[in-house]
Design a protein around this motif. Structure first.
Motif: not given
Length: 519
Positions: A352-374
């Motif tokens: 679940r997405v955590l509120p501002t200030g809380e510590t958790g795992e960084v998730w990223v949605n970028s148009p310039w990301r890898m497609d997959h692991y080979w």
């Protein structure tokens, strides 16, 4: 392909537009833009004559920071083939060669139709070609032997750039995974084309110095500079004296280093005597930097520092720009996420997405990301979720939108009933005037109790001992953060852009504990 034209064709168009310009400098020898373009199209025609095309795999086993590495990638990609870099997994050190066994494993998995080699790696290529079930064609730029196709034999004009084709995966770059098994991040032709087109639109002509391997993130740097009509100065690795000489000689205005390399440049006695007035962007990355060490560097180099945070899977995520480095609080962050991507902090357990200030795992949605692991659908499924990348990094976003990093999810140390983030301890150690580098990690004792271990590299002539450093951490953070064991070394083994090889360091620490039967 949707949107932009083939990324290599964009680069070729720029090279042809100013054919007398200097595109590359290698071993103090300039490579003229028109000649580089001719080398690429000549190699592409020779590859096509050997059956390379869309769907083919071409392995590259050349010393990373050479023109041959770029020519081979561009030529293979022009044909729509997938390039697999075979040399190494180290994103910081171009000379860190994978073992023949590891390279053979990649060849057996990738099944390349061709492997491009140079003289320095020819015997290794001949050995790994003997992998059962695959015998790729060997090729190189020049005469290397009767069993090696010369990619310079074909006329430069025999392959026309308008015949360029797009495949699925353009480039596979291997990095060292958390398990020690190399992971191949697969980058699509679409992403490569989008990134190069964005660079062309920015049109920021630069002379960039490259010391980290072109097989990893600096391959993107080369694309960016060449499509903008700039010059890439190639060094075989990072050496402070050689970097300073090259910056002054070639009037370098863009330079990317790891955080420890930035500290080394700031401390070098020749830095203040070198003309660095041409530098306008000094990027540093790789590990969470020490705010105090960065403050020193900012005073030495001026308002040119740019901290960059990214991963092998996402490319750049955030940056702390030059004008923000005078703020002590901001120097403890990795800046704000880039405007064209999204970052959320999530609970590692329920996602679940955590509120501002809380510590958790960084998730990223970028148009310039890898497609997959080979060839690794299971790892891909664990990492890629509906367009989001799980970075495995721990952090939080503050009210102003700045990203703070605390370390790796797998690296959090649980000791004395609390969670200790290694980055906090590393930064504390780096604040000590005698410490040049530090790596902190957890090691379980025979009772399965995790304890904090640190490996430290002291500055030249420094005399601090383990107990001095423990007291320093204890007073700056808390006694619970003080490492139970501190080992002094002359250098740290690296696996990434300035990232210590903690798997190796942890294994060394465990072997040392078992040998002494101590805790």
């Amino acid at each position: 392909m949707e949107g932009n034209e083939h990324y290599v064709r964009q680069i070729l168009n720029t090279l042809r537009a100013d054919p007398s310009g200097v595109a590359l400098v290698h071993r103090d020898t300039p490579v003229i833009a028109g000649d580089l373009a001719d080398s690429i199209t000549s190699a592409a025609e020779a590859m096509r004559g050997s059956g390379v095309g869309v769907g083919s795999v071409v392995g590259i086993l050349t010393d990373p920071n050479t023109p041959a590495t770029l020519v081979a990638r561009y030529a293979a990609n022009l044909l729509g083939a997938t390039v697999v870099h075979l040399f190494g997994v180290n994103a910081a050190n171009p000379s860190d060669l994978l073992s023949a066994e590891a390279q053979g494993g990649i060849v057996a998995e990738a099944l390349p139709a061709m492997v491009v080699v140079d003289a320095a790696n020819l015997e290794r290529a001949r050995a790994i070609r003997e992998v059962p079930s695959v015998r790729p064609v060997l090729s190189g730029l020049g005469e290397l032997g009767h069993d090696v196709i010369d990619l310079t034999d074909s006329p430069a004009g025999a392959f026309r750039p308008d015949a360029a084709r797009d495949g699925d995966t353009a480039v596979v770059t291997f990095s060292s995974g958390s398990t020690g098994r190399p992971k191949g991040t697969a980058w699509s032709f679409r992403v490569k084309a989008d990134m190069v087109a964005a660079s062309a639109r920015r049109a920021q002509k630069a002379t960039a110095l490259v010391t980290a391997p072109l097989t990893h993130s600096n391959g993107f740097v080369a694309d960016d500079v060449l499509v903008s009509g700039g010059t890439v100065v190639l060094l075989p690795g990072f050496d402070e004296t050689e970097v300073l000489r090259s910056v002054a000689r070639y009037q370098v205005n863009r330079l990317a280093v790891s955080a420890p390399q930035l500290y080394a440049l700031a401390d070098h006695p020749e830095t203040t005597r070198t003309d660095l007035s041409s530098v306008r962007d000094l990027f540093y990355t790789g590990v969470a930097a020490s705010p105090e060490r960065v403050a020193v560097a900012e005073k030495v180099f001026g308002s040119v520092l740019m901290q960059v945070y990214g991963t092998s899977e996402t490319n750049i995520i955030s940056w702390l720009i030059a004008g923000e480095h005078t703020d002590a609080g901001l120097r403890a962050t990795v800046g704000r996420p880039l405007e064209w991507l999204r970052v959320t902090i999530r609970d590692p357990q329920d996602e679940r997405v955590l509120p501002t200030g809380e510590t958790g795992e960084v998730w990223v949605n970028s148009p310039w990301r890898m497609d997959h692991y080979w060839n690794d659908p299971e790892q891909t499924a664990r990492t890629v979720r509906d367009g989001w990348i799980r970075t495995g990094d721990v952090g939080h976003l503050d009210d102003a939108g700045y990203l703070h990093l605390h370390g790796r999810l797998a690296g959090v140390i649980k000791t004395n009933g609390i969670k200790v983030y290694p980055v906090a301890v590393e930064r504390s150690l780096l604040d000590h005037p005698d410490v040049a580098e530090a790596a902190v990690f957890g090691v379980e004792n025979s009772d399965r109790v995790e304890r904090i271990h640190a490996v430290v590299v002291l500055r030249e002539g420094a005399g601090a001992g383990p107990e001095d450093l423990r007291q320093h951490v204890s007073s700056h953070l808390s006694p619970n953060h003080a490492p139970a064991d501190i080992e002094l070394r002359s250098s740290l083994p690296l696996i990434g852009f300035g990232k210590p090889d903690k798997l190796r360091l942890r294994a060394d620490a465990m072997a040392r504990r078992e040998a002494t039967h101590g805790e």
